[in-house]
Design a protein around this motif. Structure first.
Motif, PDB file in Angstrom:
ATOM      1  N   ASP A 292       0.822  -1.220   0.000  1.00 41.30           N
ATOM      2  CA  ASP A 292       0.000   0.000   0.000  1.00 41.30           C
ATOM      3  C   ASP A 292       0.850   1.262   0.000  1.00 41.30           C
ATOM      4  N   LEU A 293       2.014   1.146   0.587  1.00 40.58           N
ATOM      5  CA  LEU A 293       2.816   2.346   0.828  1.00 40.58           C
ATOM      6  C   LEU A 293       4.291   1.945   0.905  1.00 40.58           C
ATOM      7  N   SER A 294       5.114   2.563   0.105  1.00 41.05           N
ATOM      8  CA  SER A 294       6.545   2.260   0.179  1.00 41.05           C
ATOM      9  C   SER A 294       7.236   3.287   1.064  1.00 41.05           C
ATOM     10  N   VAL A 295       8.270   2.841   1.755  1.00 39.43           N
ATOM     11  CA  VAL A 295       8.962   3.687   2.733  1.00 39.43           C
ATOM     12  C   VAL A 295      10.466   3.570   2.511  1.00 39.43           C
ATOM     13  N   THR A 296      11.162   4.691   2.578  1.00 39.04           N
ATOM     14  CA  THR A 296      12.631   4.636   2.543  1.00 39.04           C
ATOM     15  C   THR A 296      13.201   5.408   3.723  1.00 39.04           C
ATOM     16  N   GLY A 297      14.368   4.965   4.162  1.00 39.37           N
ATOM     17  CA  GLY A 297      15.055   5.618   5.275  1.00 39.37           C
ATOM     18  C   GLY A 297      16.314   6.313   4.795  1.00 39.37           C
ATOM     19  N   TRP A 298      17.248   6.456   5.703  1.00 39.71           N
ATOM     20  CA  TRP A 298      18.516   7.103   5.372  1.00 39.71           C
ATOM     21  C   TRP A 298      19.494   6.765   6.489  1.00 39.71           C
ATOM     22  N   ASP A 299      20.640   6.234   6.148  1.00 36.69           N
ATOM     23  CA  ASP A 299      21.780   5.965   7.056  1.00 36.69           C
ATOM     24  C   ASP A 299      22.185   4.497   7.100  1.00 36.69           C
ATOM     25  N   ASP A 300      21.263   3.607   6.747  1.00 38.87           N
ATOM     26  CA  ASP A 300      21.545   2.175   6.850  1.00 38.87           C
ATOM     27  C   ASP A 300      22.030   1.792   8.242  1.00 38.87           C
ATOM     28  N   SER A 301      21.278   2.198   9.229  1.00 43.99           N
ATOM     29  CA  SER A 301      21.600   1.849  10.615  1.00 43.99           C
ATOM     30  C   SER A 301      21.031   0.465  10.935  1.00 43.99           C
ATOM     31  N   VAL A 302      21.227   0.006  12.157  1.00 44.87           N
ATOM     32  CA  VAL A 302      20.695  -1.302  12.552  1.00 44.87           C
ATOM     33  C   VAL A 302      19.181  -1.346  12.379  1.00 44.87           C
ATOM     34  N   VAL A 303      18.548  -0.219  12.631  1.00 43.12           N
ATOM     35  CA  VAL A 303      17.098  -0.130  12.456  1.00 43.12           C
ATOM     36  C   VAL A 303      16.705  -0.546  11.040  1.00 43.12           C
ATOM     37  N   ALA A 304      17.463  -0.076  10.050  1.00 38.83           N
ATOM     38  CA  ALA A 304      17.160  -0.383   8.651  1.00 38.83           C
ATOM     39  C   ALA A 304      17.299  -1.871   8.383  1.00 38.83           C
ATOM     40  N   VAL A 305      18.316  -2.466   8.971  1.00 35.33           N
ATOM     41  CA  VAL A 305      18.529  -3.898   8.786  1.00 35.33           C
ATOM     42  C   VAL A 305      17.371  -4.674   9.407  1.00 35.33           C
ATOM     43  N   TRP A 307      14.349  -3.790  10.143  1.00 31.63           N
ATOM     44  CA  TRP A 307      13.020  -3.558   9.590  1.00 31.63           C
ATOM     45  C   TRP A 307      12.981  -3.686   8.070  1.00 31.63           C
ATOM     46  N   GLY A 308      14.084  -4.110   7.480  1.00 25.97           N
ATOM     47  CA  GLY A 308      14.088  -4.304   6.037  1.00 25.97           C
ATOM     48  C   GLY A 308      13.858  -3.034   5.244  1.00 25.97           C
ATOM     49  N   LEU A 309      14.455  -1.954   5.696  1.00 28.07           N
ATOM     50  CA  LEU A 309      14.262  -0.658   5.039  1.00 28.07           C
ATOM     51  C   LEU A 309      15.187  -0.475   3.845  1.00 28.07           C
ATOM     52  N   THR A 310      14.633  -0.051   2.731  1.00 25.73           N
ATOM     53  CA  THR A 310      15.447   0.465   1.642  1.00 25.73           C
ATOM     54  C   THR A 310      15.965   1.824   2.101  1.00 25.73           C
ATOM     55  N   THR A 311      17.262   2.039   1.939  1.00 21.72           N
ATOM     56  CA  THR A 311      17.851   3.213   2.599  1.00 21.72           C
ATOM     57  C   THR A 311      19.123   3.676   1.896  1.00 21.72           C
ATOM     58  N   VAL A 312      19.634   4.813   2.323  1.00 22.31           N
ATOM     59  CA  VAL A 312      20.910   5.324   1.829  1.00 22.31           C
ATOM     60  C   VAL A 312      21.986   4.938   2.832  1.00 22.31           C
ATOM     61  N   ALA A 313      23.014   4.268   2.358  1.00 22.57           N
ATOM     62  CA  ALA A 313      24.101   3.900   3.255  1.00 22.57           C
ATOM     63  C   ALA A 313      25.190   4.967   3.200  1.00 22.57           C
ATOM     64  N   GLN A 314      25.621   5.412   4.363  1.00 17.04           N
ATOM     65  CA  GLN A 314      26.774   6.311   4.447  1.00 17.04           C
ATOM     66  C   GLN A 314      27.391   6.079   5.819  1.00 17.04           C
ATOM     67  N   SER A 315      28.647   6.413   5.964  1.00 20.03           N
ATOM     68  CA  SER A 315      29.292   6.206   7.252  1.00 20.03           C
ATOM     69  C   SER A 315      29.633   7.535   7.890  1.00 20.03           C
ATOM     70  N   LEU A 316      28.846   7.913   8.871  1.00 20.09           N
ATOM     71  CA  LEU A 316      29.122   9.159   9.581  1.00 20.09           C
ATOM     72  C   LEU A 316      30.426   9.063  10.343  1.00 20.09           C
ATOM     73  N   ARG A 317      30.745   7.851  10.771  1.00 19.66           N
ATOM     74  CA  ARG A 317      31.992   7.649  11.480  1.00 19.66           C
ATOM     75  C   ARG A 317      33.171   7.981  10.556  1.00 19.66           C
ATOM     76  N   ASP A 337      33.131  10.722   1.038  1.00 13.45           N
ATOM     77  CA  ASP A 337      31.899  11.155   0.376  1.00 13.45           C
ATOM     78  C   ASP A 337      31.178   9.977  -0.280  1.00 13.45           C
ATOM     79  N   ALA A 338      31.450   8.779   0.217  1.00 10.41           N
ATOM     80  CA  ALA A 338      30.821   7.592  -0.377  1.00 10.41           C
ATOM     81  C   ALA A 338      29.405   7.398   0.149  1.00 10.41           C
ATOM     82  N   TRP A 339      28.514   7.029  -0.747  1.00 14.03           N
ATOM     83  CA  TRP A 339      27.162   6.655  -0.343  1.00 14.03           C
ATOM     84  C   TRP A 339      26.670   5.624  -1.330  1.00 14.03           C
ATOM     85  N   SER A 340      25.669   4.873  -0.927  1.00 13.90           N
ATOM     86  CA  SER A 340      25.092   3.903  -1.838  1.00 13.90           C
ATOM     87  C   SER A 340      23.663   3.604  -1.405  1.00 13.90           C
ATOM     88  N   ILE A 341      22.937   3.036  -2.354  1.00 15.27           N
ATOM     89  CA  ILE A 341      21.547   2.693  -2.065  1.00 15.27           C
ATOM     90  C   ILE A 341      21.496   1.222  -1.654  1.00 15.27           C
TER      91      ILE A 341
END
Lengths: 349, 349
Positions: A292-305, A307-317, A337-341
């Motif tokens: 019914d509704l697609s959802v995307t996140g941002w950061d690829d944190s443990v939460v994304a893993v 909950w199966g979130l499609t997200t943007v991966a980046q390393s703030l560290r 400056d690396a990021w990925s989907i």
DNA sequence: CTGTTAGCGCTTTCAT
DNA sequence: ATGAAAGCGCTAACAG
């Protein structure tokens, strides 16, 4: 109570006198042990021991050397939010790691949003500054420039002659929203606050240019790009603006969005935390994700893993490491400056 | 690159000369504006503006005043772990808040476990130290004492003449384990590491006295108290020792415990994170909580709320506030040692 | 390998 | 309200 004048702690001169050497010999014992004969060295250290001398006074040393060997980190315009944001903590962790490696101290600057912030920045005994992403109109930016010390900014604002460490937020936002908004009729966005007032609201026709936080602005631009790519007028896109980056607040806003007549069928959020709030709201409203509704996140944190979130991966560290390296010397290094989907199950495409 | 000798930034003397006043008048303009006539003040500030003078040099000021107006925070014996532990971050947040209120800087000390740590502590330009809970044999403790500066320790170790801010971990552990171990035949414990080596293992007959981290030791003592109260010999109690405070590691150890022949029917963990790992292991092993196995956590974090964990509530943030207040003056304030038991659905009693 | 000189930039003390 | 002198504790630069 810390008295204004701290207790005397013994000086190098006293140590030298007791050891029967000149002050310079005593000084060298600490700063360049190789330049002193082992015998003398022992004599000096013993005298120091006897006097309870804790080593060269850091302030005096800094004054004389012209360097404090300390890095200043400006953590957001609200210290309180900084520590609640896991991404900010990850960034801090990266900065701290480099400082530890280099033997640098790390001073956190207590930015509170009050008028004294500038004075505190000027009064900070640091060699250089790293600025955690802030707003274009944040007054501490000017205070930092006034110190004439090296600066590296994370995220934004971009300043003339100042190194900026950031991913391409606009491109990443466009990429993730292209997945989020695919085959969507009425998509929405869950945004960070637009400016330091941190107002919370739901609206359409939110101009990206209104956002004074560069990172937020660029992501909104990227979402708009994606909408336009898909032939969706940006003015139709509902934007929920959160005051802070939190799951509970995003959940409340998503509640409002889902309750409204418009049947929103896609939400692109600016963090996994926000996306989690959206997922929770969906569950309560009986909306299936992603059917019914697609959802995307941002950061690829443990939460994304989890909950199966499609997200943007980046390393703030990594970005924290890059900022500290850049400002202390040694180049930002690769991958800053690396990021990925990362595609998971929260989107249809 | 930050040069060893930083760029000249203009001195008060230059400002004074340009403004046509004495150095002292220029100094007062910054340190005691009231002592200078508005006209002169303007003239000085204008001269400063013209020269790009960023205000009095912090190192020189510190040297002369004998105070840096900066607090040093020693964050664990491994900086890396510190930021991964939400409780440590909460503590940091409390300390930072007080520093911000008082106009103090906050220097994080890059403790790495290496030999240079002592030197770094001695070289830190701070007025006082707050120590985040560490081990009895941590060498930085001695380095801190050597500086002869005020210190407050959180958690432990307890040092003669040093203020300690802590809850009564033994009493709290006894209370929570009394719930965890009620009507249990073979209870177990999920523990933090025993010493700075951070070995990870599962064993019985773990002597609390072996633990060099005072907080861990006291909690083990409390668990043992509870076991004895219930007539369970401590030597029968299985103890899983984690290297770090993480859900995944606790889950792995719990796996090992549940796979063994012994049918463990209660696990008291030292953090909600660990308890979460235990819950996950239970799920995979098909053990119902609390019917087959009761679980308790520690900290009453969001994890505990979400998973219905019976746990020990304490506020690390408040403890951080208390530490900073105690060391900067103003008394630790109330509730620094407050704890309570929160009963939820993960225990039978 | 060791010592002498000079001064980092500021503010306290005591005058005027 | 403003100023002159002194020195906080240390180390760079240059001898010896």
């Amino acid at each position: 109570v810390v008295p204004d004048q701290l207790p005397r702690r013994g000086t190098l001169a006293q140590v030298a006198r007791l050891a029967g050497v000149s002050v310079m010999t005593a000084s060298y014992t600490y700063s360049r042990p190789g330049r002193v004969s082992p015998t003398t060295r022992q004599r000096v250290l013993q005298a120091a021991e006897q006097l309870g001398y804790p080593g060269p006074d850091p302030s005096a040393r800094s004054l004389r050397r012209g360097s404090t060997r300390t890095l200043g980190l400006i953590l957001g315009e609200r210290l309180t939010y900084a520590f609640e944001d896991p991404q900010a903590v990850a960034f801090l962790s990266g900065v701290a790691q480099v400082c530890a490696e280099r033997g640098y101290g790390l001073t956190l600057l207590p930015i509170t949003g009050s008028a004294e912030d500038g004075a505190r920045v000027r009064a900070a005994a640091v060699d250089a500054f790293v600025v955690w992403t802030t707003a274009d109109d944040d007054p501490v930016v000017e205070a930092i420039r006034a110190t004439q010390r090296p600066v590296v900014v994370h995220g934004g604002p971009a300043l003339a002659g100042v190194t900026l460490v950031s991913i391409d937020n606009r491109a990443a936002a466009r990429a993730i929203a292209t997945l989020a908004f695919a085959s969507s009729q009425s998509p929405a966005v869950m945004s960070f606050p637009l400016d330091r007032r941190r107002a919370s609201f739901i609206a359409t026709g939110v101009e990206p240019a209104e956002a004074l936080f560069p990172v937020t602005r660029q992501r909104l631009e990227g979402y708009r790009d994606a909408a336009q790519d898909l032939g969706i007028p940006w003015t139709n896109v509902v934007v929920g603006v959160c005051a802070t980056n939190s799951a509970t607040e995003a959940e409340a806003l998503a509640d409002g969005m889902l309750a409204d007549g418009v049947s929103i069928d896609a939400i692109a959020a600016m963090s996994d935390q926000q996306a989690l709030g959206v997922l929770r709201a969906c569950k309560r409203h009986g909306r299936a994700v992603p059917a019914d509704l697609s959802v995307t996140g941002w950061d690829d944190s443990v939460v994304a893993v989890e909950w199966g979130l499609t997200t943007v991966a980046q390393s703030l560290r990594e970005q924290g490491v890059a900022c500290a390296r850049a400002v202390l010397g040694g180049g930002p290094g690769p991958s800053a400056d690396a990021w990925s989907i990362v595609r998971r199950q929260s989107t249809r495409s």
